[in-house]
Design a protein around this motif. Structure first.
Motif, PDB file in Angstrom:
ATOM      1  N   ARG A   1      -8.326  -5.782  -4.560  1.00  0.00           N
ATOM      2  CA  ARG A   1      -7.809  -5.158  -3.365  1.00  0.00           C
ATOM      3  C   ARG A   1      -6.607  -5.136  -3.269  1.00  0.00           C
ATOM      4  O   ARG A   1      -6.145  -4.375  -2.741  1.00  0.00           O
ATOM      5  N   VAL A   2      -5.365  -5.074  -4.244  1.00  0.00           N
ATOM      6  CA  VAL A   2      -3.888  -5.141  -4.339  1.00  0.00           C
ATOM      7  C   VAL A   2      -4.012  -3.982  -6.444  1.00  0.00           C
ATOM      8  O   VAL A   2      -4.022  -4.932  -7.109  1.00  0.00           O
ATOM      9  N   LEU A   3      -3.549  -2.492  -6.121  1.00  0.00           N
ATOM     10  CA  LEU A   3      -3.702  -2.236  -7.572  1.00  0.00           C
ATOM     11  C   LEU A   3      -1.956  -1.792  -7.348  1.00  0.00           C
ATOM     12  O   LEU A   3      -2.033  -1.128  -6.794  1.00  0.00           O
ATOM     13  N   GLU A   4      -1.338  -1.975  -8.483  1.00  0.00           N
ATOM     14  CA  GLU A   4       0.469  -1.702  -8.495  1.00  0.00           C
ATOM     15  C   GLU A   4       0.277  -0.785  -9.966  1.00  0.00           C
ATOM     16  O   GLU A   4      -0.112  -1.057 -11.041  1.00  0.00           O
ATOM     17  N   ALA A   5       0.713   0.338  -9.986  1.00  0.00           N
ATOM     18  CA  ALA A   5       0.517   1.184 -11.362  1.00  0.00           C
ATOM     19  C   ALA A   5       2.383   1.404 -11.387  1.00  0.00           C
ATOM     20  O   ALA A   5       2.482   2.117 -10.232  1.00  0.00           O
ATOM     21  N   ARG A   6       3.005   1.040 -12.732  1.00  0.00           N
ATOM     22  CA  ARG A   6       4.370   1.806 -12.700  1.00  0.00           C
ATOM     23  C   ARG A   6       4.156   2.163 -13.958  1.00  0.00           C
ATOM     24  O   ARG A   6       3.462   2.334 -14.993  1.00  0.00           O
TER      25      ARG A   6
ATOM     26  N   SER B   1      -4.265  -2.124  -0.564  1.00  0.00           N
ATOM     27  CA  SER B   1      -2.998  -1.701  -1.097  1.00  0.00           C
ATOM     28  C   SER B   1      -2.825  -0.656  -2.252  1.00  0.00           C
ATOM     29  O   SER B   1      -3.616  -1.556  -3.780  1.00  0.00           O
ATOM     30  N   LEU B   2      -2.595   0.876  -2.283  1.00  0.00           N
ATOM     31  CA  LEU B   2      -2.311   0.995  -3.749  1.00  0.00           C
ATOM     32  C   LEU B   2      -0.444   1.338  -4.055  1.00  0.00           C
ATOM     33  O   LEU B   2      -0.242   1.970  -3.207  1.00  0.00           O
ATOM     34  N   ILE B   3      -0.510   0.963  -4.808  1.00  0.00           N
ATOM     35  CA  ILE B   3       0.887   0.690  -5.002  1.00  0.00           C
ATOM     36  C   ILE B   3       1.767   1.860  -6.442  1.00  0.00           C
ATOM     37  O   ILE B   3       0.905   1.669  -7.385  1.00  0.00           O
ATOM     38  N   PHE B   4       2.546   3.154  -5.793  1.00  0.00           N
ATOM     39  CA  PHE B   4       2.999   3.692  -6.959  1.00  0.00           C
ATOM     40  C   PHE B   4       4.614   3.374  -7.443  1.00  0.00           C
ATOM     41  O   PHE B   4       5.292   3.628  -6.544  1.00  0.00           O
ATOM     42  N   GLY B   5       4.762   3.278  -8.566  1.00  0.00           N
ATOM     43  CA  GLY B   5       6.298   2.946  -8.427  1.00  0.00           C
ATOM     44  C   GLY B   5       6.968   4.112  -9.731  1.00  0.00           C
ATOM     45  O   GLY B   5       6.314   4.387  -9.552  1.00  0.00           O
ATOM     46  N   THR B   6       7.863   3.182 -10.075  1.00  0.00           N
ATOM     47  CA  THR B   6       8.797   4.127 -10.823  1.00  0.00           C
ATOM     48  C   THR B   6       7.803   4.517 -12.201  1.00  0.00           C
ATOM     49  O   THR B   6       6.931   4.005 -12.507  1.00  0.00           O
ATOM     50  N   ARG B   7       8.052   6.398 -12.013  1.00  0.00           N
ATOM     51  CA  ARG B   7       7.839   7.157 -13.107  1.00  0.00           C
ATOM     52  C   ARG B   7       5.728   7.391 -13.310  1.00  0.00           C
ATOM     53  O   ARG B   7       5.727   8.111 -13.818  1.00  0.00           O
TER      54      ARG B   7
ATOM     55  N   GLU C   1      -4.240   1.381   2.325  1.00  0.00           N
ATOM     56  CA  GLU C   1      -2.720   1.578   1.754  1.00  0.00           C
ATOM     57  C   GLU C   1      -2.035   1.807   1.397  1.00  0.00           C
ATOM     58  O   GLU C   1      -1.622   1.157   0.293  1.00  0.00           O
ATOM     59  N   VAL C   2      -1.224   3.309   1.339  1.00  0.00           N
ATOM     60  CA  VAL C   2      -0.737   3.816   0.334  1.00  0.00           C
ATOM     61  C   VAL C   2       1.162   3.220   0.258  1.00  0.00           C
ATOM     62  O   VAL C   2       1.653   3.983   1.179  1.00  0.00           O
ATOM     63  N   VAL C   3       1.506   3.060  -0.861  1.00  0.00           N
ATOM     64  CA  VAL C   3       2.661   2.796  -0.482  1.00  0.00           C
ATOM     65  C   VAL C   3       3.331   3.196  -2.307  1.00  0.00           C
ATOM     66  O   VAL C   3       2.597   3.329  -3.153  1.00  0.00           O
ATOM     67  N   VAL C   4       4.403   3.629  -1.443  1.00  0.00           N
ATOM     68  CA  VAL C   4       5.387   5.079  -2.350  1.00  0.00           C
ATOM     69  C   VAL C   4       6.657   4.765  -2.684  1.00  0.00           C
ATOM     70  O   VAL C   4       7.100   4.093  -1.678  1.00  0.00           O
ATOM     71  N   ASP C   5       6.988   5.063  -3.590  1.00  0.00           N
ATOM     72  CA  ASP C   5       8.324   4.710  -3.811  1.00  0.00           C
ATOM     73  C   ASP C   5       9.511   6.253  -3.278  1.00  0.00           C
ATOM     74  O   ASP C   5       8.976   7.246  -2.989  1.00  0.00           O
TER      75      ASP C   5
ATOM     76  N   ARG D   1      -1.306   3.785   7.668  1.00  0.00           N
ATOM     77  CA  ARG D   1       0.643   3.496   8.018  1.00  0.00           C
ATOM     78  C   ARG D   1       0.584   4.271   6.734  1.00  0.00           C
ATOM     79  O   ARG D   1       0.689   3.813   5.269  1.00  0.00           O
ATOM     80  N   HIS D   2       2.202   5.260   6.485  1.00  0.00           N
ATOM     81  CA  HIS D   2       2.706   5.309   4.738  1.00  0.00           C
ATOM     82  C   HIS D   2       4.070   4.111   4.949  1.00  0.00           C
ATOM     83  O   HIS D   2       5.331   4.240   5.705  1.00  0.00           O
ATOM     84  N   VAL D   3       3.733   3.639   3.299  1.00  0.00           N
ATOM     85  CA  VAL D   3       4.500   2.473   3.501  1.00  0.00           C
ATOM     86  C   VAL D   3       6.004   2.901   2.613  1.00  0.00           C
ATOM     87  O   VAL D   3       5.765   2.999   1.625  1.00  0.00           O
ATOM     88  N   LEU D   4       6.955   3.061   2.922  1.00  0.00           N
ATOM     89  CA  LEU D   4       8.535   3.845   2.301  1.00  0.00           C
ATOM     90  C   LEU D   4       9.404   2.637   1.237  1.00  0.00           C
ATOM     91  O   LEU D   4       9.527   1.473   2.194  1.00  0.00           O
TER      92      LEU D   4
END
Length: 393
Positions: free
Chosen positions: A311-316, A339-345, A364-368, A390-393
Motif C-alpha cells: 500500500r505504501v512505497l517510498e524511495a530515496r 502512496s508512492l513517495i519520491f524522496g531525496t535524489r 497518490e503520488v508524493v514528490v519533493d 491529489r498531488h501532495v507536495l
C-alpha cells in the motif's frame, strides 16, 4: 696510548731473507712481546666491559625509578582532579559513549572497551563491571590458537552479565562445533546474530536453541543453502523480527513461507535478489546509502519482488530511477498501492508519474516540491482524466 709496534721486520716488501734468517731469535722475542701486549689489552677490554655493564644496569634502574616517580606523581595529581571524584555510575556512562559506532566490537587492545581497562586500576574495575560495554563482539575463529581465543571471548561475554548479546560470527569449515561450545552458556541471551560463512559449512549447530533471537543475518559467498537450513530457520522463536540474507543463494523461499511459522512474524526482511512474494507486506521503503555501487541493483530488485498487498512505497537516493521495472512490478503485483513517495535524489518526470496513476487508479503520488513540477503534473493529470488525484507536495 697506542704503543709503537714498528720493528725492522715489519717493513714491506722485505727481500733480505738472509737477514731474517739470521735474526730468528729477535723475531720470536717480538712475537712474545706482542702476545703479552695483547693479553694486557684484552684484560683492559674485559674490565671496561664490566664497568659498562654496571653503567647500563644503573641507567636502567634510574629509568625504572623515573617511570615509577612519574606514575606516582600522576596518580596523586589524579586524586585532586574532578575526574577522580566522578561517581562510578557517571564514569560507566562516559565509557559507553567511548565505544566505536558499530554494533559489533572488535576485541583490540587499542580500542574501547579493551583500551579502557589499561588506563588505571579504577578504570579497569569500572569498565569490567559495566555490562553494556561487553554486549556486542566479533568472534573470528582461529584454529591455530583456539584455546587462548576461546578463553578471551568467554571472559568478554561473562562481563556482559545478563544483558542481551549482539554477536557477529565468522565461521570457517568445521568451526561450528567450537563456536557452539563457546556460546552454549550464552545462547539464551543472544538477541542479534550475524553469521558469515567463509567456507561451505553446515550452520545448523549455530541456529538451534536461540530463545531470545530477534535479528538474524546470514552472509555467504557461495551457493550453500539447503533444506536443513530452512528447517533451522523455521524452528527459530517467534521473537524473530528481522531476517537478512546476504550473498548468492538458492534459497527456497516458497518452501519456507509454506511451513515456517516464523515467516508471518517478520517485520524486516532483506534477502538476495531471488524472485519471491510476500503476501502480507504493506509498506516498503528503499533508501540507497551507496549510490555509486548499488544503483544497478534496483532494477533487479523490482524484477524480483511480488507484493500483492503493498500500500505504501517510498524511495530515496536512487539514481537513475528504474521506471520500466517499477511499472512491471505494479502490473505483476496487482497491489492496491495508495502512496508512492519520491524522496531525496529520486528524479522522475511528470509523464512517468502519470503512467503510475494510470496503472493504479487508487494511487497518490508524493514528490519533493524542489524536485517536482506541480503545474506540469496537474496538466498531465487532467489530460489523462485523473484530475481527481491529489498531488501532495
Amino acid at each position: 696510548m697506542i704503543p709503537d709496534l714498528e720493528t725492522p721486520f715489519s717493513r714491506f716488501p722485505n727481500t733480505d731473507h738472509s737477514a731474517i734468517e739470521r735474526k730468528d731469535q729477535s723475531i720470536s722475542a717480538v712475537i712474545t712481546e706482542r702476545q703479552q701486549q695483547l693479553n694486557a689489552v684484552l684484560q683492559d677490554v674485559s674490565g671496561l666491559e664490566s664497568v659498562m655493564d654496571k653503567i647500563k644496569g644503573l641507567h636502567r634502574q634510574l629509568l625504572e625509578e623515573k617511570d615509577k616517580i612519574i606514575q606516582s606523581m600522576n596518580l596523586h595529581k589524579g586524586l585532586v582532579s574532578a575526574l577522580w571524584r566522578f561517581p562510578s555510575e557517571l564514569l560507566s556512562y562516559i565509557f559507553v559513549h567511548c565505544l566505536p559506532e558499530t554494533e559489533h566490537l572488535l576485541p583490540a587492545s587499542k580500542l574501547a572497551p579493551m583500551l579502557l581497562t589499561r588506563i588505571c586500576r579504577r578504570w579497569r574495575e569500572v569498565a569490567a563491571r559495566t555490562s553494556d560495554l561487553w554486549c556486542g563482539v566479533i568472534v573470528d575463529v582461529d584454529d591455530e590458537d583456539w584455546q587462548q581465543a576461546a578463553f578471551c571471548y568467554d571472559s568478554w561475554l561473562k562481563r556482559s552479565q545478563d544483558r542481551p548479546l549482539s554477536l557477529a560470527l565468522r565461521c570457517f569449515e568445521d568451526d561450528a562445533t567450537n563456536l557452539r561450545t563457546l556460546l552454549q552458556p550464552y545462547m539464551n541471551r543472544i538477541s542479534s546474530l550475524q553469521i558469515v560463512f567463509v567456507d561451505p559449512v553446515t550452520p545448523e549447530l549455530l541456529l538451534d536453541d536461540l530463545p531470545a533471537l530477534q535479528e538474524l543475518t546470514i552472509s555467504t559467498s557461495y551457493h550453500m543453502w539447503r533444506p536443513t537450513i530452512a528447517q533451522s530457520i523455521s524452528r527459530l522463536p517467534f521473537t524473530l523480527r528481522s531476517l537478512k540474507v546476504v550473498g548468492p543463494s538458492a534459497f527456497d523461499f516458497d518452501r519456507l513461507s509454506s511451513f515456517n511459522p516464523v515467516w508471518a512474524h517478520l517485520t524486516h526482511v532483506e534477502i538476495a535478489l531471488e524472485p519471491f512474494a510476500h503476501t502480507n507486506l504493506q509498506s516498503l521503503r528503499i533508501s540507497n546509502a551507496s549510490p555509486l555501487r548499488m544503483a544497478s541493483l534496483f532494477p533487479d530488485l523490482f524484477n524480483a519482488l511480488t507484493l500483492p498487498n503493498l500500500r505504501v512505497l517510498e524511495a530515496r537516493y536512487i539514481r537513475p530511477w528504474p521506471h520500466e521495472e517499477l511499472k512491471a512490478f505494479l502490473v505483476r503485483s496487482g497491489c492496491p498501492l495508495e502512496s508512492l513517495i519520491f524522496g531525496t535524489r529520486v528524479m522522475t518526470t511528470n509523464e512517468q508519474r502519470a503512467e503510475y496513476i494510470i496503472l493504479v487508479p487508487s494511487l497518490e503520488v508524493v514528490v519533493d516540491y524542489m524536485r517536482g513540477d506541480y503545474f506540469g503534473y496537474r496538466r498531465l493529470a487532467q489530460q489523462y482524466g485523473i484530475g481527481r488525484r491529489r498531488h501532495v507536495l
